[in-house]
Scaffold this active site. Structure first.
Site, PDB file in Angstrom:
ATOM      1  N   HIS A  19       0.840  -1.202   0.000  1.00 11.66           N
ATOM      2  CA  HIS A  19       0.000   0.000   0.000  1.00 11.66           C
ATOM      3  C   HIS A  19       0.880   1.260   0.000  1.00 11.66           C
ATOM      4  O   HIS A  19       0.626   2.199  -0.743  1.00 11.66           O
ATOM      5  CB  HIS A  19      -0.872   0.060   1.266  1.00 11.66           C
ATOM      6  CG  HIS A  19      -1.906  -1.018   1.378  1.00 11.66           C
ATOM      7  ND1 HIS A  19      -2.041  -1.811   2.499  1.00 11.66           N
ATOM      8  CD2 HIS A  19      -2.875  -1.432   0.523  1.00 11.66           C
ATOM      9  CE1 HIS A  19      -3.046  -2.642   2.335  1.00 11.66           C
ATOM     10  NE2 HIS A  19      -3.567  -2.456   1.149  1.00 11.66           N
ATOM     11  N   LYS A  43     -18.388  -6.117   7.940  1.00 12.14           N
ATOM     12  CA  LYS A  43     -17.183  -6.960   7.862  1.00 12.14           C
ATOM     13  C   LYS A  43     -16.330  -6.756   9.099  1.00 12.14           C
ATOM     14  O   LYS A  43     -15.948  -5.632   9.421  1.00 12.14           O
ATOM     15  CB  LYS A  43     -16.378  -6.611   6.605  1.00 12.14           C
ATOM     16  CG  LYS A  43     -17.009  -7.151   5.353  1.00 12.14           C
ATOM     17  CD  LYS A  43     -15.992  -7.306   4.244  1.00 12.14           C
ATOM     18  CE  LYS A  43     -16.649  -7.871   2.990  1.00 12.14           C
ATOM     19  NZ  LYS A  43     -16.024  -7.414   1.765  1.00 12.14           N
ATOM     20  N   ARG A  92      -2.306  -6.188  -8.493  1.00 12.75           N
ATOM     21  CA  ARG A  92      -1.226  -7.155  -8.279  1.00 12.75           C
ATOM     22  C   ARG A  92      -1.277  -8.319  -9.247  1.00 12.75           C
ATOM     23  O   ARG A  92      -0.256  -8.885  -9.594  1.00 12.75           O
ATOM     24  CB  ARG A  92      -1.300  -7.731  -6.860  1.00 12.75           C
ATOM     25  CG  ARG A  92      -0.840  -6.812  -5.777  1.00 12.75           C
ATOM     26  CD  ARG A  92      -1.346  -7.260  -4.445  1.00 12.75           C
ATOM     27  NE  ARG A  92      -2.797  -7.170  -4.408  1.00 12.75           N
ATOM     28  CZ  ARG A  92      -3.537  -7.344  -3.322  1.00 12.75           C
ATOM     29  NH1 ARG A  92      -2.956  -7.657  -2.190  1.00 12.75           N
ATOM     30  NH2 ARG A  92      -4.835  -7.222  -3.368  1.00 12.75           N
ATOM     31  N   SER A 130      -2.674  -7.724   3.008  1.00 14.19           N
ATOM     32  CA  SER A 130      -2.879  -7.612   4.459  1.00 14.19           C
ATOM     33  C   SER A 130      -3.237  -8.969   5.040  1.00 14.19           C
ATOM     34  O   SER A 130      -2.750  -9.357   6.109  1.00 14.19           O
ATOM     35  CB  SER A 130      -3.999  -6.614   4.778  1.00 14.19           C
ATOM     36  OG  SER A 130      -3.663  -5.342   4.312  1.00 14.19           O
TER      37      SER A 130
HETATM   38  P1  ADP Z   1      -9.700  -3.815  -0.402  1.00 19.42           P
HETATM   39  O1  ADP Z   1     -10.308  -4.614   0.701  1.00 19.42           O
HETATM   40  O2  ADP Z   1     -10.528  -2.665  -0.861  1.00 19.42           O
HETATM   41  O3  ADP Z   1      -9.113  -4.599  -1.547  1.00 19.42           O
HETATM   42  P2  ADP Z   1      -7.008  -3.472   0.505  1.00 19.42           P
HETATM   43  O4  ADP Z   1      -6.569  -2.746   1.719  1.00 19.42           O
HETATM   44  O5  ADP Z   1      -6.783  -4.924   0.477  1.00 19.42           O
HETATM   45  O6  ADP Z   1      -8.509  -3.078   0.336  1.00 19.42           O
HETATM   46  O7  ADP Z   1      -6.345  -2.826  -0.774  1.00 19.42           O
HETATM   47  C1  ADP Z   1      -6.535  -1.479  -1.136  1.00 19.42           C
HETATM   48  C2  ADP Z   1      -5.969  -1.270  -2.526  1.00 19.42           C
HETATM   49  O8  ADP Z   1      -4.566  -1.486  -2.502  1.00 19.42           O
HETATM   50  C3  ADP Z   1      -6.509  -2.226  -3.588  1.00 19.42           C
HETATM   51  O9  ADP Z   1      -6.601  -1.525  -4.812  1.00 19.42           O
HETATM   52  C4  ADP Z   1      -5.449  -3.290  -3.680  1.00 19.42           C
HETATM   53  O10 ADP Z   1      -5.435  -3.918  -4.936  1.00 19.42           O
HETATM   54  C5  ADP Z   1      -4.205  -2.451  -3.459  1.00 19.42           C
HETATM   55  N1  ADP Z   1      -3.088  -3.244  -2.944  1.00 19.42           N
HETATM   56  C6  ADP Z   1      -3.083  -4.052  -1.855  1.00 19.42           C
HETATM   57  N2  ADP Z   1      -1.879  -4.648  -1.697  1.00 19.42           N
HETATM   58  C7  ADP Z   1      -1.096  -4.183  -2.714  1.00 19.42           C
HETATM   59  C8  ADP Z   1       0.253  -4.450  -3.132  1.00 19.42           C
HETATM   60  N3  ADP Z   1       1.029  -5.308  -2.464  1.00 19.42           N
HETATM   61  N4  ADP Z   1       0.716  -3.820  -4.239  1.00 19.42           N
HETATM   62  C9  ADP Z   1      -0.101  -2.974  -4.912  1.00 19.42           C
HETATM   63  N5  ADP Z   1      -1.372  -2.704  -4.590  1.00 19.42           N
HETATM   64  C10 ADP Z   1      -1.874  -3.290  -3.502  1.00 19.42           C
END
Ligand code: ADP
Length: 162
Positions: A19, A43, A92, A130
């Site tokens: 992130h 959630k 990703r 995460s």
């Molecule tokens: P959500 O539950 O909305 O997917 P996340 O916190 O998992 O929320 O992710 C938020 C955003 O960050 C999403 O667009 C996700 O694809 C992106 N993201 C998460 N991990 C990575 C990573 N390792 N590299 C690039 N983008 C990421």
């Protein structure tokens, strides 16, 4: 709608180096990067919204054009309120593409004035999510390569050997 303001929405439960990489790179493209934590009462998350915001504030402290916020309800309604013109998401994998594609189409149906833009993960972070980080920590694994150093102790404390 201001195209120099982007909203980067997500769960950030917790914020990872993946992130943070997207946020840093977005700072080079947009005047303001508004990171928005989704507050979804349906959630159950590991960290509360205020904990997730506090962690984001800590890891983004040196990035002056980043603002941290939370929202509930429809993303397009939140975007309208902020005046931002861009939804930013990270990609990703092909799996991410499928869900992001659907969400972007839906958001453009709901609001024709907002544009979704995507930033490709850097190879170093492609495998970080995460949820996988939480799993590793819960089994006592080392997550220091995936989580910003300034919040590592807090994340480990919550998840260690659960
Ligand atoms: P959500 O539950 O909305 O997917 P996340 O916190 O998992 O929320 O992710 C938020 C955003 O960050 C999403 O667009 C996700 O694809 C992106 N993201 C998460 N991990 C990575 C990573 N390792 N590299 C690039 N983008 C990421």
């Amino acid at each position: 709608m201001n195209q120099s303001i982007c909203v980067y929405p997500g769960s950030f439960d917790p914020v990872t180096l993946g992130h943070l990489d997207i946020i840093r790179r977005a700072c080079r493209v947009f005047q303001t990067v508004r990171v928005a934590v989704l507050d979804n009462p349906e959630k159950t998350k590991t960290f509360s919204v205020s904990e997730r915001i506090a962690m984001l504030e800590k890891v983004c402290a040196s990035l002056p054009n980043v603002q941290i916020d939370s929202f509930s309800g429809l993303l397009v309604d939140y975007i309208r309120k902020t005046g931002a013109g861009i939804i930013l998401r990270g990609l990703r994998s092909a799996g991410d593409f499928e869900t992001e594609f659907q969400m972007a189409q839906m958001n453009s149906q709901l609001s024709d004035s907002v544009e979704s833009l995507f930033m490709m993960t850097s190879p170093d972070h492609a495998y970080i999510s995460s949820s996988i980080v939480k799993q590793i920590a819960s089994f006592g694994g080392d997550i220091s390569a995936f989580i910003p150093a300034s919040i590592l102790a807090e994340v480990n404390k919550r998840l260690d050997h659960k």
